[in-house]
Scaffold this active site. Structure first.
Site, PDB file in Angstrom:
ATOM      1  N   ASP A 191       4.144   7.676  -7.502  1.00 10.40           N
ATOM      2  CA  ASP A 191       5.552   8.059  -7.474  1.00 10.40           C
ATOM      3  C   ASP A 191       6.176   7.858  -8.849  1.00 10.40           C
ATOM      4  OD1 ASP A 191       5.605   5.305  -7.476  1.00 10.40           O
ATOM      5  OD2 ASP A 191       6.801   5.090  -5.660  1.00 10.40           O
ATOM      6  N   SER A 192       5.383   7.334  -9.798  1.00 16.28           N
ATOM      7  CA  SER A 192       5.795   7.294 -11.207  1.00 16.28           C
ATOM      8  C   SER A 192       6.013   8.696 -11.757  1.00 16.28           C
ATOM      9  CB  SER A 192       4.747   6.561 -12.047  1.00 16.28           C
ATOM     10  OG  SER A 192       3.442   7.028 -11.757  1.00 16.28           O
TER      11      SER A 192
ATOM     12  N   ASP B 150       0.830   8.110  -3.469  1.00 14.54           N
ATOM     13  CA  ASP B 150       1.923   7.180  -3.200  1.00 14.54           C
ATOM     14  C   ASP B 150       2.869   7.775  -2.155  1.00 14.54           C
ATOM     15  OD1 ASP B 150       2.116   4.653  -4.366  1.00 14.54           O
ATOM     16  OD2 ASP B 150       2.678   5.456  -6.319  1.00 14.54           O
TER      17      ASP B 150
ATOM     18  N   LYS C 227      -0.828   5.118  -0.470  1.00 11.85           N
ATOM     19  CA  LYS C 227      -0.455   3.788  -0.926  1.00 11.85           C
ATOM     20  C   LYS C 227       0.963   3.456  -0.500  1.00 11.85           C
ATOM     21  CE  LYS C 227       0.340   2.725  -5.365  1.00 11.85           C
ATOM     22  NZ  LYS C 227       1.705   2.135  -5.327  1.00 11.85           N
TER      23      LYS C 227
ATOM     24  N   GLU D 288       4.047   0.274  -0.706  1.00 12.26           N
ATOM     25  CA  GLU D 288       4.475  -0.920  -1.416  1.00 12.26           C
ATOM     26  C   GLU D 288       4.962  -1.990  -0.451  1.00 12.26           C
ATOM     27  OE1 GLU D 288       5.968   1.191  -5.579  1.00 12.26           O
ATOM     28  OE2 GLU D 288       7.297  -0.175  -4.518  1.00 12.26           O
TER      29      GLU D 288
ATOM     30  N   GLU E  47       0.763  -5.854  -9.356  1.00 10.11           N
ATOM     31  CA  GLU E  47       1.533  -5.406 -10.523  1.00 10.11           C
ATOM     32  C   GLU E  47       2.416  -6.522 -11.060  1.00 10.11           C
ATOM     33  OE1 GLU E  47       4.447  -1.829 -12.135  1.00 10.11           O
ATOM     34  OE2 GLU E  47       3.531  -1.679 -10.154  1.00 10.11           O
TER      35      GLU E  47
END
Length: 252
Positions: A44-45, A83, A113, A115, A180
């Site tokens: 999602d970056s 993501d 993925k 978070e 991270e």
């Protein structure tokens, strides 16, 4: 060799480190895949690296899907992970399943993925046949709640919380977890404690794998995190090439 979720676990057991990068398009996916990158994360970056947003929060599932499809079609061997964007899985297991099904069906990616400590969602997705990668420590989708880009787990209480989250994520069925911006000593401790692979980003060299945002690693962005080594200066090279092109056109 085709990389699958089980391949990563075997690499950990064999003590072999593996490299991961983000990718958002077909061409970089092909290049990184051919170079031997084990995991391509359609991060999602893309929100800030591609779409120009300040952080990862604004990007939507509709925007993520074309990136995922492009990367999945370009990678022949790498494990491609998508993501799930902010707001697409947090409400309930039902929402997570709906998002996960759509992500897998419409992109061709091999895993998703999530978070944070979303163990109910992870368990539901795994139960439905969708492989899940976890993500703890600094979680970019929570940048506002975390008051900015800060290392997590510096104190004893914070470190214990992150370790507990990782154990719970493993128990829920995740095949790997991203660590991270956590202290290197904590990342090494977690790596030893888990049976599933850890993938570090700003977490020292004790993790089983490492991941970087490709625009940081290639020097394409104007600013990069302090932990991200630039392997080339692509922004400068492209700028020089474009200026050379302009000059040649003007001179006929």
């Amino acid at each position: 060799m085709k990389i699958r979720t089980g391949t990563l676990k075997q690499l950990k057991q064999d003590g072999q480190k593996f490299a991961c990068l983000t990718s958002y398009d077909n061409q970089t996916a092909q290049i990184f895949d051919q170079a031997g990158i084990a995991v391509l994360l359609v991060g999602d970056s893309a929100s800030n690296a591609v779409l120009g947003n300040r952080d990862t929060v604004p990007i939507t599932l509709d925007e993520m899907i074309p990136f995922g499809r492009a990367v999945a079609s370009g990678a022949k061997n790498a494990l491609v992970v998508l993501d799930l964007p902010f707001g697409s899985y947090e409400i309930s297991t039902e929402q997570a399943l709906e998002t996960g099904f759509r992500a897998m069906k419409e992109t061709g990616c091999a895993a998703v993925k999530l978070e944070g400590d979303k163990t109910a969602q992870i368990a539901a997705l795994v139960e439905a046949g969708i492989p899940v990668m976890g993500h703890v420590g600094f979680t970019p989708q929570s940048v506002h709640a975390l008051s900015g880009y800060k290392v997590q787990g510096r104190d004893k209480e914070g470190a214990s919380k992150i370790l507990d989250e990782c154990l719970a994520i493993q128990q829920a069925g995740a095949f790997a977890v991203v660590l991270e911006m956590v202290p290197a000593s904590l990342a090494s401790e977690i790596t030893r404690a888990l049976e599933i692979p850890t993938i570090g980003i700003g977490a020292g060299n004790g993790c089983d794998g490492q991941i970087l945002v490709w625009t940081d690693f290639a020097g394409l962005d104007t600013r990069s995190p302090s932990f991200s080594k630039k392997y080339l200066n692509l922004r400068e090279d492209l700028s020089k090439a474009a200026a050379s092109y302009v000059a040649e056109v003007k001179s006929s």
